[in-house]
Design a protein around this motif. Structure first.
Motif, PDB file in Angstrom:
ATOM      1  N   ALA A 198     -57.176  33.500   5.567  1.00  0.00           N
ATOM      2  CA  ALA A 198     -58.551  33.257   6.025  1.00  0.00           C
ATOM      3  C   ALA A 198     -58.495  32.523   7.358  1.00  0.00           C
ATOM      4  O   ALA A 198     -57.511  31.853   7.665  1.00  0.00           O
ATOM      5  N   PRO A 199     -59.566  32.611   8.158  1.00  0.00           N
ATOM      6  CA  PRO A 199     -59.564  31.944   9.458  1.00  0.00           C
ATOM      7  C   PRO A 199     -59.761  30.439   9.374  1.00  0.00           C
ATOM      8  O   PRO A 199     -59.619  29.748  10.386  1.00  0.00           O
ATOM      9  N   TRP A 200     -60.075  29.951   8.190  1.00  0.00           N
ATOM     10  CA  TRP A 200     -60.325  28.522   7.965  1.00  0.00           C
ATOM     11  C   TRP A 200     -59.864  28.157   6.561  1.00  0.00           C
ATOM     12  O   TRP A 200     -59.744  29.021   5.684  1.00  0.00           O
ATOM     13  N   PRO A 201     -59.585  26.866   6.317  1.00  0.00           N
ATOM     14  CA  PRO A 201     -59.257  26.453   4.949  1.00  0.00           C
ATOM     15  C   PRO A 201     -60.438  26.720   4.016  1.00  0.00           C
ATOM     16  O   PRO A 201     -61.596  26.626   4.436  1.00  0.00           O
ATOM     17  N   TRP A 202     -60.137  27.040   2.767  1.00  0.00           N
ATOM     18  CA  TRP A 202     -61.215  27.338   1.814  1.00  0.00           C
ATOM     19  C   TRP A 202     -62.115  26.139   1.571  1.00  0.00           C
ATOM     20  O   TRP A 202     -63.264  26.288   1.159  1.00  0.00           O
ATOM     21  N   ARG A 256     -37.652  50.189  -4.677  1.00  0.00           N
ATOM     22  CA  ARG A 256     -38.399  49.230  -3.849  1.00  0.00           C
ATOM     23  C   ARG A 256     -39.052  49.904  -2.651  1.00  0.00           C
ATOM     24  O   ARG A 256     -40.186  49.550  -2.279  1.00  0.00           O
ATOM     25  N   ASP A 257     -38.387  50.881  -2.046  1.00  0.00           N
ATOM     26  CA  ASP A 257     -38.955  51.484  -0.845  1.00  0.00           C
ATOM     27  C   ASP A 257     -40.127  52.410  -1.134  1.00  0.00           C
ATOM     28  O   ASP A 257     -40.754  52.934  -0.212  1.00  0.00           O
ATOM     29  N   GLU A 258     -40.449  52.590  -2.412  1.00  0.00           N
ATOM     30  CA  GLU A 258     -41.628  53.375  -2.779  1.00  0.00           C
ATOM     31  C   GLU A 258     -42.842  52.499  -3.083  1.00  0.00           C
ATOM     32  O   GLU A 258     -43.914  53.007  -3.409  1.00  0.00           O
ATOM     33  N   ILE A 259     -42.652  51.170  -3.010  1.00  0.00           N
ATOM     34  CA  ILE A 259     -43.735  50.236  -3.345  1.00  0.00           C
ATOM     35  C   ILE A 259     -44.090  49.420  -2.113  1.00  0.00           C
ATOM     36  O   ILE A 259     -43.212  48.873  -1.433  1.00  0.00           O
ATOM     37  N   PHE A 260     -45.371  49.340  -1.820  1.00  0.00           N
ATOM     38  CA  PHE A 260     -45.881  48.586  -0.675  1.00  0.00           C
ATOM     39  C   PHE A 260     -46.354  47.228  -1.176  1.00  0.00           C
ATOM     40  O   PHE A 260     -47.218  47.142  -2.052  1.00  0.00           O
ATOM     41  N   ILE A 261     -45.783  46.150  -0.616  1.00  0.00           N
ATOM     42  CA  ILE A 261     -46.092  44.794  -1.064  1.00  0.00           C
ATOM     43  C   ILE A 261     -46.805  44.023   0.035  1.00  0.00           C
ATOM     44  O   ILE A 261     -46.312  43.912   1.165  1.00  0.00           O
ATOM     45  N   THR A 262     -47.966  43.494  -0.306  1.00  0.00           N
ATOM     46  CA  THR A 262     -48.715  42.620   0.594  1.00  0.00           C
ATOM     47  C   THR A 262     -48.727  41.212   0.019  1.00  0.00           C
ATOM     48  O   THR A 262     -48.955  41.034  -1.185  1.00  0.00           O
ATOM     49  N   THR A 263     -48.484  40.219   0.862  1.00  0.00           N
ATOM     50  CA  THR A 263     -48.764  38.840   0.474  1.00  0.00           C
ATOM     51  C   THR A 263     -49.395  38.129   1.654  1.00  0.00           C
ATOM     52  O   THR A 263     -49.541  38.702   2.744  1.00  0.00           O
ATOM     53  N   LYS A 264     -49.823  36.885   1.433  1.00  0.00           N
ATOM     54  CA  LYS A 264     -50.644  36.196   2.432  1.00  0.00           C
ATOM     55  C   LYS A 264     -50.214  34.738   2.600  1.00  0.00           C
ATOM     56  O   LYS A 264     -49.817  34.087   1.630  1.00  0.00           O
ATOM     57  N   LEU A 265     -50.349  34.277   3.837  1.00  0.00           N
ATOM     58  CA  LEU A 265     -50.143  32.872   4.165  1.00  0.00           C
ATOM     59  C   LEU A 265     -51.353  32.074   3.691  1.00  0.00           C
ATOM     60  O   LEU A 265     -52.497  32.483   3.912  1.00  0.00           O
ATOM     61  N   ARG A 266     -51.115  30.930   3.089  1.00  0.00           N
ATOM     62  CA  ARG A 266     -52.233  30.101   2.627  1.00  0.00           C
ATOM     63  C   ARG A 266     -53.188  29.791   3.779  1.00  0.00           C
ATOM     64  O   ARG A 266     -52.778  29.478   4.888  1.00  0.00           O
ATOM     65  N   ALA A 267     -54.463  29.839   3.477  1.00  0.00           N
ATOM     66  CA  ALA A 267     -55.494  29.659   4.504  1.00  0.00           C
ATOM     67  C   ALA A 267     -55.435  28.284   5.163  1.00  0.00           C
ATOM     68  O   ALA A 267     -55.871  28.121   6.299  1.00  0.00           O
ATOM     69  N   GLU A 268     -54.890  27.289   4.450  1.00  0.00           N
ATOM     70  CA  GLU A 268     -54.862  25.920   4.977  1.00  0.00           C
ATOM     71  C   GLU A 268     -53.805  25.725   6.065  1.00  0.00           C
ATOM     72  O   GLU A 268     -53.855  24.745   6.805  1.00  0.00           O
ATOM     73  N   ILE A 269     -52.860  26.625   6.155  1.00  0.00           N
ATOM     74  CA  ILE A 269     -51.749  26.456   7.088  1.00  0.00           C
ATOM     75  C   ILE A 269     -52.132  27.019   8.453  1.00  0.00           C
ATOM     76  O   ILE A 269     -52.357  28.222   8.608  1.00  0.00           O
ATOM     77  N   LYS A 270     -52.205  26.137   9.435  1.00  0.00           N
ATOM     78  CA  LYS A 270     -52.650  26.546  10.779  1.00  0.00           C
ATOM     79  C   LYS A 270     -51.697  26.037  11.866  1.00  0.00           C
ATOM     80  O   LYS A 270     -52.113  25.806  13.007  1.00  0.00           O
ATOM     81  N   ASP A 271     -50.430  25.888  11.543  1.00  0.00           N
ATOM     82  CA  ASP A 271     -49.454  25.472  12.550  1.00  0.00           C
ATOM     83  C   ASP A 271     -48.194  26.303  12.392  1.00  0.00           C
ATOM     84  O   ASP A 271     -47.911  26.840  11.309  1.00  0.00           O
ATOM     85  N   ALA A 272     -47.411  26.398  13.464  1.00  0.00           N
ATOM     86  CA  ALA A 272     -46.250  27.281  13.487  1.00  0.00           C
ATOM     87  C   ALA A 272     -45.193  26.869  12.461  1.00  0.00           C
ATOM     88  O   ALA A 272     -44.673  27.720  11.731  1.00  0.00           O
ATOM     89  N   ALA A 273     -44.867  25.588  12.412  1.00  0.00           N
ATOM     90  CA  ALA A 273     -43.821  25.134  11.487  1.00  0.00           C
ATOM     91  C   ALA A 273     -44.227  25.400  10.045  1.00  0.00           C
ATOM     92  O   ALA A 273     -43.418  25.857   9.221  1.00  0.00           O
ATOM     93  N   GLY A 274     -45.482  25.128   9.736  1.00  0.00           N
ATOM     94  CA  GLY A 274     -45.970  25.372   8.381  1.00  0.00           C
ATOM     95  C   GLY A 274     -45.931  26.849   8.028  1.00  0.00           C
ATOM     96  O   GLY A 274     -45.602  27.232   6.901  1.00  0.00           O
ATOM     97  N   ALA A 275     -46.263  27.702   9.007  1.00  0.00           N
ATOM     98  CA  ALA A 275     -46.271  29.148   8.767  1.00  0.00           C
ATOM     99  C   ALA A 275     -44.856  29.656   8.517  1.00  0.00           C
ATOM    100  O   ALA A 275     -44.633  30.467   7.617  1.00  0.00           O
ATOM    101  N   ARG A 276     -43.894  29.181   9.303  1.00  0.00           N
ATOM    102  CA  ARG A 276     -42.516  29.633   9.111  1.00  0.00           C
ATOM    103  C   ARG A 276     -41.991  29.214   7.742  1.00  0.00           C
ATOM    104  O   ARG A 276     -41.352  30.011   7.037  1.00  0.00           O
ATOM    105  N   ALA A 277     -42.261  27.972   7.360  1.00  0.00           N
ATOM    106  CA  ALA A 277     -41.779  27.480   6.061  1.00  0.00           C
ATOM    107  C   ALA A 277     -42.437  28.228   4.910  1.00  0.00           C
ATOM    108  O   ALA A 277     -41.783  28.574   3.918  1.00  0.00           O
ATOM    109  N   ALA A 278     -43.729  28.492   5.044  1.00  0.00           N
ATOM    110  CA  ALA A 278     -44.453  29.189   3.976  1.00  0.00           C
ATOM    111  C   ALA A 278     -43.954  30.616   3.824  1.00  0.00           C
ATOM    112  O   ALA A 278     -43.851  31.131   2.701  1.00  0.00           O
ATOM    113  N   PHE A 279     -43.656  31.264   4.943  1.00  0.00           N
ATOM    114  CA  PHE A 279     -43.132  32.625   4.861  1.00  0.00           C
ATOM    115  C   PHE A 279     -41.812  32.648   4.095  1.00  0.00           C
ATOM    116  O   PHE A 279     -41.600  33.510   3.235  1.00  0.00           O
ATOM    117  N   GLU A 280     -40.932  31.706   4.404  1.00  0.00           N
ATOM    118  CA  GLU A 280     -39.647  31.661   3.700  1.00  0.00           C
ATOM    119  C   GLU A 280     -39.843  31.435   2.211  1.00  0.00           C
ATOM    120  O   GLU A 280     -39.130  32.013   1.388  1.00  0.00           O
TER     121      GLU A 280
END
Length: 273
Positions: A112-116, A70-94
């Protein structure tokens, strides 16, 4: 070392393999699983996914089954563009952490800086709120680096006005004929690594006769020339394919484009939609 395992430095010193395997538009299940396994078998060590792609589970399973530490692989993921609040961001990360099941995420991006559904709308306040959650995650070492995607200069400057950490990366649409010069220059000035998605313009470059002639000169494919072009500019390419032969070929970039030919390609900038 090979071109697939050579690294670039993020602003915080974290090393990121200079080519990523993109999984946008690859359906969850066997297609994603097989593609990621093929990429890892071919030597890729950087896999890019997102909650919005719906394939985090298959990416995670492919990585776990690959036999590559695992430590030889770099993993990127992303928060959905529609989520623009702290509670939503924390839940989505989990949710992403649980779905991937790979432990610490190497790079976490605001998609993205705005919802799609509302491209160009103003969500500056929401982005700042979300970014402060990203800073919390980073400080807690739940992620190794944090960044954004599809942000232009105004978006980046707005974010920096009320937050502490400059994004470590900005993943934007970047290819021959569409090099986003203003955003790219801002990122270079502020130590933000530019990652280029759609380096083949979702296939539009492959039939360009000008590129075909230049690729022939180097004995490579148009795809290989186009991906290598990003590396010549210090931009991290994220090629995507589900075809094993193309996945392997897209990582075979052990050649340099001569400065004169880079300049020729630069002259095509912003001429391709």
């Amino acid at each position: 070392m090979s071109v697939l395992t050579d690294t670039l430095s993020l602003g915080n010193g974290v090393q990121i393999p200079q080519i990523g395997f993109g999984t946008w538009q690859i359906p969850d299940g066997p297609e994603t699983y097989d593609s990621v396994r093929t990429a890892l078998d071919a030597g890729y060590r950087h896999i890019d996914t997102a909650a919005a792609y719906g394939n985090e589970a298959s990416v995670g399973r492919a990585v776990r089954d690959s036999g590559v530490p695992r430590d030889e692989i770099f993993i990127t993921t992303k928060l959905r563009a529609e989520i623009k609040d702290a509670a939503g961001a924390r839940a989505a990360f989990e949710r992403s952490i649980q779905t991937l099941d790979l432990g610490v995420i190497d790079l976490y991006l605001i998609h993205a800086p705005w919802p799609w559904t509302a491209i160009g709308s103003d969500h500056r306040a929401g982005n700042i709120e979300v970014w402060k959650v990203f800073e919390e995650l980073y400080d807690a070492k739940k992620v190794r680096s944090i960044g954004v995607s599809n942000f232009d200069v105004a978006d980046l400057e707005s974010l920096g006005s009320e937050t502490d950490i400059t994004p470590h990366a900005n993943q934007i649409r970047w290819f021959i004929g569409n090099t986003q010069p203003e955003t790219t220059a801002w990122c270079a000035e502020h130590g933000v690594l530019v990652e280029g998605y759609s380096p083949l313009a979702t296939g539009k470059l492959l039939d360009d006769e000008r590129l075909s002639a230049l690729a022939e000169k180097y004995g490579v494919s148009v795809a290989q020339l186009s991906i290598r072009y990003l590396l010549e500019h210090g931009v991290l390419p994220l090629p995507k394919s589900v075809t094993p032969e193309r996945i392997r070929a897209n990582g075979e970039l052990d050649f340099d484009i001569a400065p004169d030919d880079v300049a020729t390609l630069d002259a095509l900038s912003n001429t391709v939609d």
